[in-house]
Structures are given as C-alpha cells and as structure tokens.
Scaffold this active site. Structure first.
Site, mmCIF file in Angstrom:
data_model
loop_
_atom_site.group_PDB
_atom_site.id
_atom_site.type_symbol
_atom_site.label_atom_id
_atom_site.label_comp_id
_atom_site.label_asym_id
_atom_site.label_seq_id
_atom_site.Cartn_x
_atom_site.Cartn_y
_atom_site.Cartn_z
ATOM 1 N N ARG A 178 0.812 -1.230 0.000
ATOM 2 C CA ARG A 178 0.000 0.000 0.000
ATOM 3 C C ARG A 178 0.843 1.277 0.000
ATOM 4 O O ARG A 178 0.380 2.338 0.418
ATOM 5 C CB ARG A 178 -0.972 0.009 1.186
ATOM 6 C CG ARG A 178 -1.936 -1.155 1.156
ATOM 7 C CD ARG A 178 -3.151 -0.889 2.022
ATOM 8 N NE ARG A 178 -4.069 -2.014 1.940
ATOM 9 C CZ ARG A 178 -4.040 -3.047 2.766
ATOM 10 N NH1 ARG A 178 -3.178 -3.098 3.747
ATOM 11 N NH2 ARG A 178 -4.906 -4.027 2.624
ATOM 12 N N LYS A 188 2.659 11.017 -12.005
ATOM 13 C CA LYS A 188 1.772 10.109 -12.748
ATOM 14 C C LYS A 188 2.518 8.802 -12.950
ATOM 15 O O LYS A 188 3.616 8.781 -13.512
ATOM 16 C CB LYS A 188 1.403 10.699 -14.110
ATOM 17 C CG LYS A 188 0.253 11.668 -14.049
ATOM 18 C CD LYS A 188 -0.218 11.998 -15.451
ATOM 19 C CE LYS A 188 -1.328 13.023 -15.431
ATOM 20 N NZ LYS A 188 -1.710 13.455 -16.786
ATOM 21 N N GLU A 214 8.347 16.629 -26.129
ATOM 22 C CA GLU A 214 7.720 17.089 -24.879
ATOM 23 C C GLU A 214 8.276 18.448 -24.457
ATOM 24 O O GLU A 214 7.597 19.235 -23.801
ATOM 25 C CB GLU A 214 7.921 16.055 -23.762
ATOM 26 C CG GLU A 214 7.338 14.663 -24.045
ATOM 27 C CD GLU A 214 5.827 14.546 -23.798
ATOM 28 O OE1 GLU A 214 5.132 15.579 -23.793
ATOM 29 O OE2 GLU A 214 5.346 13.401 -23.616
ATOM 30 N N LYS A 237 6.692 22.355 -15.699
ATOM 31 C CA LYS A 237 5.922 21.215 -15.201
ATOM 32 C C LYS A 237 5.670 21.354 -13.699
ATOM 33 O O LYS A 237 4.558 21.067 -13.218
ATOM 34 C CB LYS A 237 6.632 19.895 -15.515
ATOM 35 C CG LYS A 237 5.821 18.711 -14.997
ATOM 36 C CD LYS A 237 5.684 17.571 -15.929
ATOM 37 C CE LYS A 237 4.650 16.569 -15.418
ATOM 38 N NZ LYS A 237 4.694 15.290 -16.096
ATOM 39 N N GLU A 292 -4.966 16.814 -11.862
ATOM 40 C CA GLU A 292 -5.522 17.116 -13.186
ATOM 41 C C GLU A 292 -7.019 17.398 -13.152
ATOM 42 O O GLU A 292 -7.797 16.824 -13.908
ATOM 43 C CB GLU A 292 -5.224 15.959 -14.152
ATOM 44 C CG GLU A 292 -5.315 16.395 -15.610
ATOM 45 C CD GLU A 292 -4.771 15.337 -16.575
ATOM 46 O OE1 GLU A 292 -3.596 14.955 -16.448
ATOM 47 O OE2 GLU A 292 -5.520 14.921 -17.453
ATOM 48 N N ARG A 341 -3.622 21.018 -15.399
ATOM 49 C CA ARG A 341 -2.669 19.946 -15.732
ATOM 50 C C ARG A 341 -3.022 19.236 -17.036
ATOM 51 O O ARG A 341 -2.143 18.711 -17.720
ATOM 52 C CB ARG A 341 -2.580 18.930 -14.579
ATOM 53 C CG ARG A 341 -1.505 17.893 -14.846
ATOM 54 C CD ARG A 341 -1.090 17.096 -13.650
ATOM 55 N NE ARG A 341 -0.030 16.176 -14.023
ATOM 56 C CZ ARG A 341 0.670 15.442 -13.198
ATOM 57 N NH1 ARG A 341 0.431 15.505 -11.898
ATOM 58 N NH2 ARG A 341 1.627 14.641 -13.631
ATOM 59 N N ASN A 396 -1.262 17.537 -21.753
ATOM 60 C CA ASN A 396 -1.618 16.472 -22.694
ATOM 61 C C ASN A 396 -1.799 16.970 -24.113
ATOM 62 O O ASN A 396 -2.428 16.282 -24.938
ATOM 63 C CB ASN A 396 -2.897 15.775 -22.234
ATOM 64 C CG ASN A 396 -2.631 14.869 -21.050
ATOM 65 O OD1 ASN A 396 -1.678 14.112 -21.063
ATOM 66 N ND2 ASN A 396 -3.451 14.969 -20.042
ATOM 67 N N HIS A 434 -1.656 14.537 -26.976
ATOM 68 C CA HIS A 434 -1.681 13.187 -26.418
ATOM 69 C C HIS A 434 -2.966 12.421 -26.746
ATOM 70 O O HIS A 434 -2.957 11.197 -26.768
ATOM 71 C CB HIS A 434 -1.478 13.229 -24.900
ATOM 72 C CG HIS A 434 -0.060 13.545 -24.489
ATOM 73 N ND1 HIS A 434 0.594 14.683 -24.891
ATOM 74 C CD2 HIS A 434 0.826 12.864 -23.716
ATOM 75 C CE1 HIS A 434 1.819 14.697 -24.380
ATOM 76 N NE2 HIS A 434 1.988 13.611 -23.659
ATOM 77 N N HIS A 463 -1.835 9.136 -28.094
ATOM 78 C CA HIS A 463 -2.091 7.849 -27.437
ATOM 79 C C HIS A 463 -2.846 6.908 -28.378
ATOM 80 O O HIS A 463 -2.615 5.690 -28.368
ATOM 81 C CB HIS A 463 -2.879 8.052 -26.141
ATOM 82 C CG HIS A 463 -2.035 8.584 -25.008
ATOM 83 N ND1 HIS A 463 -2.567 9.066 -23.837
ATOM 84 C CD2 HIS A 463 -0.688 8.698 -24.869
ATOM 85 C CE1 HIS A 463 -1.584 9.454 -23.037
ATOM 86 N NE2 HIS A 463 -0.442 9.245 -23.638
ATOM 87 N N HIS A 514 6.729 7.252 -27.854
ATOM 88 C CA HIS A 514 5.745 8.159 -27.280
ATOM 89 C C HIS A 514 5.931 9.589 -27.812
ATOM 90 O O HIS A 514 4.969 10.234 -28.242
ATOM 91 C CB HIS A 514 5.863 8.137 -25.751
ATOM 92 C CG HIS A 514 4.958 9.095 -25.054
ATOM 93 N ND1 HIS A 514 3.590 8.923 -24.993
ATOM 94 C CD2 HIS A 514 5.211 10.267 -24.404
ATOM 95 C CE1 HIS A 514 3.044 9.928 -24.334
ATOM 96 N NE2 HIS A 514 4.006 10.762 -23.962
#
Ligand code: NAD
Ligand code: GLY
Length: 387
Positions: free
Chosen positions: A120, A142, A184, A226, A236, A240, A244, A247, A251, A264
């Site tokens: 955990r 993330k 990026e 960032k 987000e 935030r 993306n 993206h 993606h 990527h």
C-alpha cells in the site's frame, strides 16, 4: 547543478538537474535512512548505469536489490509489473524500502506504480535517464501501465521523494530517443511559454548536438513549467490537462499501431500537429502558426504526419482517453503559440477533416522504426568521464 522544487505542501520534493549527479551520494542518502533500496532498471540501462550506482550506495552502507526488466513500451504492462512485486516479496522488502527507478519513462511509470501499490505504498525515487523522462515523466507523480485497450489506463498519482536528472546519461541515448524527448520540450513552449518556444527556434541545433548548456537550460525550463502546473493542479482537475497537448491523438497512434511501434514522443509530435490543425479549423490560430509549429517539429527530426488508422479507429481509441467526460472527447487545443486550452467543442465534421488531412496512408501498416541501442562510442565516453 540546479535544484527546483515541486511544491506540494508536506509532499514537496526537489528536482536536481546537472551533469555527473549519479556520483553524488549526498543527493540520495537523506532519502535512504534505512540503508536498503531496490533499484528497478531494464536490460539496456542497467549495463550502462546500474553498477556505478550500486557501488556508490554500497560505499555509503546502503544494501541494494536490483530488478532488471525487459526493455520496451510493449512490456509496460501488468505482467512485467508482476515481476517487480515478485522480486520485492521474495526478497522480503519492507515498507521502508524505497524503490529507485533508473531508466526512461517506461521504467519510471512502472516503478512508481509498483511503489504506490506494494504494501500500500513505499518510498519512491526517480533517476530518469532519457530526455523525455528528465523533462516530463519523472516529475509530477503520474505512474502506471498500459492496457491492451488503452495507453496508461491503469495507474496512480504517487509522488517521488526526489528526482535526480543526470544530464551526462543523455550521452548514450540514441538520437531517435533524444528527438522523442524534444517533442515534450516543445510542448511546454506551445502550451504556456512563448519565450521558451522562441528560444527553441533559436537553439534547436544545439539541442540536437547535445550541447550541455543548451540541454541543461531546456531541462530546467521544462521542469520549471511542469513543477508550476503540477503544484497548482496535482490531480488534473484543470490546468494539468494542458500537459496532454497532442496526447489524445498521440495515445491513439501508440495504441493503434501497437505499443513500441511509434515512440511516445513521436506520437505526441504527430498528435500535436493534429491538434494544431483542429485549432486552425476552429479559426483559433492561423495557417502561419500551424506552419511555425510544424517547422519546429520537423527541425527536431520528428514525424508531423500521423499513420492512417482510419477515422473510425481513431474515434474508438480516442473515446478511451482519460480526459473523456460524459462520453465526450475533450482536446487540448491552441489559442495561440504559448496558450493552450482544453475544449470539448470540436465539431464532428472538423475532427473528421483533421483526421483525413493529417494522416498518411503509406504509414498505416508501417512502424516508425528506430534503434534502442546506445549510440556507439558514447558508453565508453560516459564511463571515462563518470565511471
Ligand atoms: P523509454 O523508457 O522506453 O526509454 C527509451 C529507450 O531508451 C529505451 O530503450 C531505454 O532502455 C533507453 N534508454 C534509457 N536511458 C538511456 C540512456 N541513458 N542511454 C541509452 N539508452 C537509454 O521511453 P521514454 O521516452 O523515456 O518514456 C516514454 C514513456 O513515458 C511512455 O510510456 C509514456 O507513456 C511515459 N510518459 C509518462 C509521463 C508521466 O507523466 N508519467 C509523461 C510522459 C511520458
Ligand atoms: N505528462 C502529462 C502529465 O504529467 O500530466
């Protein structure tokens, strides 16, 4: 060395950026009070940088366990994650044993998710070794893995204790991976930092030549952007999402072509041009701004034409994007260079026009082939200087 802070109250942490930091025990030891750590890396990065790190820690009384994973986006999945859990359990790693991610974004995302979930939650340290990971994925918490149906769909927000970006590790990075990281970097200029975009227009060749000063500047400036965004909107719920840009399309490219076929950063580059095209069709930006954006990506050697998966496939894959709300796809679009917004207002006909204008049939069954081998001569170079 320059140090920035991601400001998240009692979970704030430093990002150290500089050359030769992997030799600086003093940056890591404060985070290893129990003198034990598990280092997660892969079959490409471990032969380059694992041994010096292990030795450094050993010389300072820290025992390390190494977990070496197969290399590639196609291994960023539940099965590989299971290998991390198994090694941690077999070696009886306890709640106070930090996981250290040594590698690019794939290793960082998977190690972070393992740290978020093992027992955990155990402490987590990022040592990013690609440009992409140093400017983006190692910062902001993330973490996660891919699912066959969608990219990064399983994960957690889980912040590291420290990020150590050793710019010297970039000397062994293949050119194609360096360029993927630049995608990026350009993103920050486009979404919120026009002066940085202009700096990139003036300094792209220095970056591609791995000029140390230019790299340091670009990494620091990217991380500043960032850190500001993450500090304001960690989970987000607003700003935030701007990170993306490109993206939603990107993606879909990565998933549709098969994980690993397009890097990527390459998919983000082509996806950003699609977002720019859609922004132009909405009359938010003009053709001159699209051309200026395209030129910068082209100068970075990045793809600006997406593979033609077919409009239906793009729609299906984009429907699984994490920004979808109430079944509606929300895009990050440009109001100008240096100013992006999140919008759910893209009319269907304009989206269709973008999909057919920005995708090329001749790439539909091909791959953006690349070498993941370190650039020749550069391994020895790093070891001479930093070994
Ligand atoms: P990657 O981790 O696959 O690394 C690229 C390649 O370079 C790999 O073959 C790797 O082994 C190799 N490599 C790494 N460091 C090297 C070095 N110093 N010398 C030689 N080879 C080296 O890819 P990436 O571009 O670093 O990361 C992409 C991943 O990051 C994607 O899965 C993407 O989804 C994720 N990502 C996450 C975030 C986030 O916020 N968590 C942000 C952006 C991207
Ligand atoms: N790379 C996108 C984010 O960190 O939010």
């Amino acid at each position: 060395m320059q140090t920035l802070t991601v400001g998240l109250a009692d979970r704030s942490y430093p990002i150290h950026i500089g050359s030769g930091l992997l030799r600086e025990a003093g940056l890591l030891l404060p985070h290893l009070p129990h003198k034990r750590a598990a280092i997660v890396s892969n079959t490409t990065v471990a032969p380059l940088y694992l041994e010096p790190l292990q030795l450094l820690l050993k010389n300072n009384g820290v025992d390390t366990l190494s977990i070496i994973l197969p290399d590639g986006e196609q291994y960023k999945n539940a099965e590989t994650l299971g290998l991390i859990y198994e090694a941690l359990l077999r070696n009886r790693c306890e709640r106070n044993t930090p996981l250290i991610a040594l590698g690019g974004g794939v290793i960082g995302d998977m190690t972070g998710f393992a740290a978020a979930t093992y027992l955990r939650g155990v402490p987590f340290i990022q040592i990013p070794t690609t440009l992409l990971a140093q400017v983006d994925s190692s910062v902001g918490g993330k973490t996660g893995i891919n699912h066959p149906l969608g990219k990064n769909m399983i994960g957690a927000f889980y912040q590291p204790l420290v990020v150590l970006a050793d710019i010297a590790t970039l000397r062994t990075l293949p050119d194609q991976e360096l360029r993927a990281g630049i995608a990026e970097v350009i993103k920050y200029g486009l979404i919120r930092d026009l002066p940085f975009f202009e700096w990139l227009e003036q300094n792209m060749e220095r970056l591609l030549a791995r000029d140390a000063e230019a790299l340091q500047y670009a990494i620091v400036r990217s991380c500043q952007n960032k850190a500001e965004v993450v500090g304001a909107d960690e989970r987000e719920s607003g700003e935030r999402a701007l990170l993306n840009l490109g993206h939603t399309f990107g993606h879909a490219i990565e998933t549709g072509m098969g994980y690993g076929a397009w890097l990527h950063g390459e998919a983000v580059a082509a996806g950003t041009l699609m977002a720019a095209d859609l922004s132009r069709r909405l009359c938010w930006i003009g053709e001159a701004e699209v051309a200026r954006t395209r030129q910068l990506f082209e100068r970075a050697g990045l793809p600006v034409i997406a593979p033609d998966l077919g409009a239906a496939k793009y729609r299906q894959l984009m429907g699984l994007d994490k920004k979808v709300v109430g079944g509606k796809i929300r895009f990050v679009l440009l109001k100008s260079i240096g100013h992006a917004v999140v919008s759910g207002d893209a009319p269907e006909d304009l989206l269709r026009q973008t999909l057919s204008a920005c995708a090329s049939f001749d790439q539909a069954d091909g791959t953006a082939s690349h070498s993941t081998k370190p650039a020749s001569g550069q391994v020895a170079d790093y070891q001479d200087r930093h070994g």
